[in-house]
Each structure stands twice: as C-alpha cells, then as structure tokens.
Design a protein around this motif. Structure first.
Motif, short mmCIF file in Angstrom:
data_model
loop_
_atom_site.label_atom_id
_atom_site.label_comp_id
_atom_site.label_asym_id
_atom_site.label_seq_id
_atom_site.Cartn_x
_atom_site.Cartn_y
_atom_site.Cartn_z
N LEU A 67 0.70 -0.96 -0.15
CA LEU A 67 0.32 0.36 -0.31
C LEU A 67 0.71 0.95 0.26
O LEU A 67 1.51 1.50 0.80
N MET A 68 1.25 1.89 -0.71
CA MET A 68 1.65 3.03 -1.23
C MET A 68 1.63 4.24 -0.53
O MET A 68 2.51 5.01 -0.48
N ASN A 69 0.27 4.39 -0.43
CA ASN A 69 0.10 5.96 0.44
C ASN A 69 -0.61 5.50 2.15
O ASN A 69 -1.72 6.10 2.37
N LEU A 70 0.00 4.58 2.54
CA LEU A 70 -0.11 4.09 3.98
C LEU A 70 0.05 5.28 4.74
O LEU A 70 -0.48 5.79 5.29
N PRO A 71 0.93 6.45 4.52
CA PRO A 71 1.76 7.04 5.53
C PRO A 71 -0.23 8.33 5.05
O PRO A 71 -0.10 9.09 5.72
N GLU A 72 -0.14 8.51 4.24
CA GLU A 72 -1.71 9.09 4.60
C GLU A 72 -3.12 9.07 5.24
O GLU A 72 -3.54 9.25 5.62
N VAL A 73 -2.82 7.18 4.99
CA VAL A 73 -4.45 6.78 5.52
C VAL A 73 -3.38 6.38 7.12
O VAL A 73 -4.91 6.58 7.87
N ILE A 74 -2.97 6.82 7.77
CA ILE A 74 -3.00 6.60 9.26
C ILE A 74 -2.56 8.33 10.10
O ILE A 74 -2.71 8.60 10.39
N GLU A 75 -2.04 8.93 8.38
CA GLU A 75 -2.50 10.69 8.80
C GLU A 75 -4.42 10.89 9.08
O GLU A 75 -4.37 11.79 10.00
N ARG A 76 -4.44 9.79 7.97
CA ARG A 76 -6.40 10.15 8.39
C ARG A 76 -6.76 9.40 10.18
O ARG A 76 -8.29 10.50 9.90
N MET A 77 -5.84 8.02 10.18
CA MET A 77 -6.83 7.97 10.92
C MET A 77 -6.86 8.64 12.76
O MET A 77 -7.48 8.48 13.72
N GLY A 78 -5.33 9.68 12.61
CA GLY A 78 -5.28 10.23 13.86
C GLY A 78 -6.51 10.37 14.40
O GLY A 78 -6.76 10.36 15.69
#
Length: 326
Positions: free
Chosen positions: A169-180
């Motif tokens: 999953l190449m945009n995992l950092p964005e997923v994590i940011e939105r989960m915060g």
C-alpha cells in the motif's frame, strides 16, 4: 492381500495446495485449513474408526511430515487415541501383515480446496484445535481473551499489515495520518509484516495481540484465526482481487467484525505493469503473465472512498474492543 479397514480415508488430492504443506507460514495454514473440517466430519461419520490421509504429493519433503503431525494431527486428536494410517509416513501407521498389499477403507472423503470456508460450520471444533496448536508451541492460550481484555491490558492498538515484497500500500502514510483524529489519544498505530514463511509461532504470537487489523488481501490474513474474539478486520482488495470471500466467511465462524473494501482505481497497476493495460479482470486472470504481474504490483487506495470504511470500523472497534466511543 487386501486389508479392509473400518474408518474413513481422507483424500487431499490437489497437488497445487498439497505443496504448500511444506511451508512454515501463512500459506501452510491456507493449505491445511480445509483438512480440519474434513477430519472432524470423518470422525462424526465413523467415530470409532481409523482415519487415513491420502496425499497427492510426490514424496515426503523436509517439513511435510513435521507440519502435519505438529499442527494438524496432534492438535486435532488432542486427548484422544484415534488410530491413524499415513501412507508413506511411518509414524503412527499400524502394523501391516506381510501378505497385505492394499489397504482399503470403508469410506472416502475428499477436500475441495475451493470451498475451504465451509470450515466455519463447526467453529467449536476449531476452538478445540487452536488449543491443541497452542499446546504444541508452548503458548499461554491468550487468544481466548476477547478484544476488550487485550486492549485493557495493553492499551488500544491498531495494526496495519504493511506488505514489503508485493501488493504494498503505497499511500499508507496518508492513511495513517487520516486515522489519527479517529482514535483516542492513547491509541497506537503499528505497522508490521506477517512472517509468512518459516515462522508459524511468531505469526501466532503477533495475532494473539491484534484486535484491529487492516490488511491487503493475501495469505497473511489467515493468521487472524488467532486474533481475540470480537476483533475487527478491514480487508483491502486491490484491483483484480475483488470477489474473494474466504476471509469474510472465515471471520463469521470466529465471531469477528469484518469490512471489505474494493479498490476501483487501476492506474497504479497500469503504470507499473503496462501488460495489463486495457484488460478486464477475467481476461487478465486467464493470462498467466498478466495475472502474475498484477498479483505482485503495488497499489494505492482512493482515500475519499476508503477512509469512510475505516472510520465505520474504528467506531465499532472503540465501542466493542476499547470500551467507549469518541
């Protein structure tokens, strides 16, 4: 020269999956998964009879006998003494008179690997088998805890299976940011990779402490059978992987909460593997080169459609497994 035996001969006749029994990770669980259900069905039909394994396997490989005995037969037969006949494997085989050339069983059952999710018809059998596996590896049975117990003891944790070698999953950092903003301040987001091969015990130890899992479709999700009851699973299907119901069906038998997400954007795969451009899902699946490349291709999720699914799952998780909601 024929010995007729009261019992059931269980046939595992698909070579493709039998070969997975030589592995020591998630693919081994996938291959062994249907066997447990069929073995229980065999014992129900002839409770006092002998069981036989018939494998479509060319020869006994390094881990083949070890895996079957440690993770299938001994946990399955825990506390009992059902006689077993393993052609080609000496351990546990009964004495055969010198004049016997053929061993025939009264009944025969065969595994259909395309229907392995039928195992959930008898979840109590699987709970019993899991205890047996836990004893084999010297564990402490913590998987019996419900998800709330785990989070109370360790604090709330979200686990994301970050595949390293394929389907990443190449945009995992964005997923994590939105989960915060969805999570309480004391929650942690942990990215990890299932060991997938040669590390069965480590996979089990990981899964016992996971109550919320986001994972790309793949064999590693098989380890979720060791997650606590009421745990939450969000499975991502990259383009070309839609429609696989193995894990959604499996989680019902273990009282999990499940969400599946189909990614519709195929541009990332096309950019990496131009051989797939313009092909439909069925056409690509029928082409070995196209299917192999797509299976390995990394991908991105469309955040505006994926994150609402995650948010719904998180709200349920907070209520059931953390003990409150935001």
């Amino acid at each position: 020269n024929t010995w007729w035996v009261r019992g059931v001969s269980v046939g595992f006749l698909e070579v493709k999956w039998n070969k997975r029994l030589d592995e020591q990770g998630a693919h081994f669980w996938v291959a062994m998964w249907p066997m447990i259900s069929v073995l229980h069905e065999a014992k129900r039909r002839v409770p006092e009879g002998m069981l036989s394994f018939v494998m479509a396997f060319p020869r006994v490989q390094r881990w083949y006998e070890h895996n079957l005995w440690k993770y299938l037969w001994r946990p399955f037969n825990r506390g009992e003494s059902t006689p077993i006949y393993l052609p080609g494997i000496s351990r546990g085989s009964p004495y055969l008179p010198d004049n016997v050339k053929y061993v025939c069983f009264e009944h025969m059952l065969s595994v259909d690997y395309n229907s392995c999710n039928r195992l959930v018809r008898h979840p109590d059998d699987i709970d019993d088998w899991k205890v047996g596996v836990e004893q084999e590896i010297g564990g402490n049975n913590t998987f019996w805890d419900r998800c709330l117990t785990v989070n109370v003891n360790r604090g709330p944790m979200v686990h994301i299976n970050d595949r390293l070698y394929s389907r990443r999953l190449m945009n995992l950092p964005e997923v994590i940011e939105r989960m915060g903003p969805m999570l309480p301040s004391n929650a942690k987001i942990i990215t990890f990779e299932f060991y997938t091969q040669w590390q069965i015990q480590k996979d089990i130890e990981q899964a016992r402490n996971i109550t919320f899992l986001i994972a790309t479709h793949g064999a590693g999700i098989m380890n979720s059978i060791y997650m606590p009851k009421e745990s939450h699973l969000v499975e991502i299907f990259p383009f070309m992987f839609w429609g696989n119901k193995l894990y959604s069906s499996m989680t019902l038998g273990f009282h999990f909460h499940y969400w599946g997400y189909n990614e519709t954007d195929r541009s990332f795969q096309d950019d990496n593997w131009r051989v797939s451009r313009g092909r439909g899902q069925q056409e690509c699946n029928e082409d070995k080169i196209c299917r192999t490349k797509i299976k390995k291709a990394n991908y991105k999720v469309t955040l505006d459609s994926f994150m609402p699914v995650v948010e719904t799952a998180v709200k349920s998780w907070l209520k059931i497994c953390v003990g409150g909601s935001r």
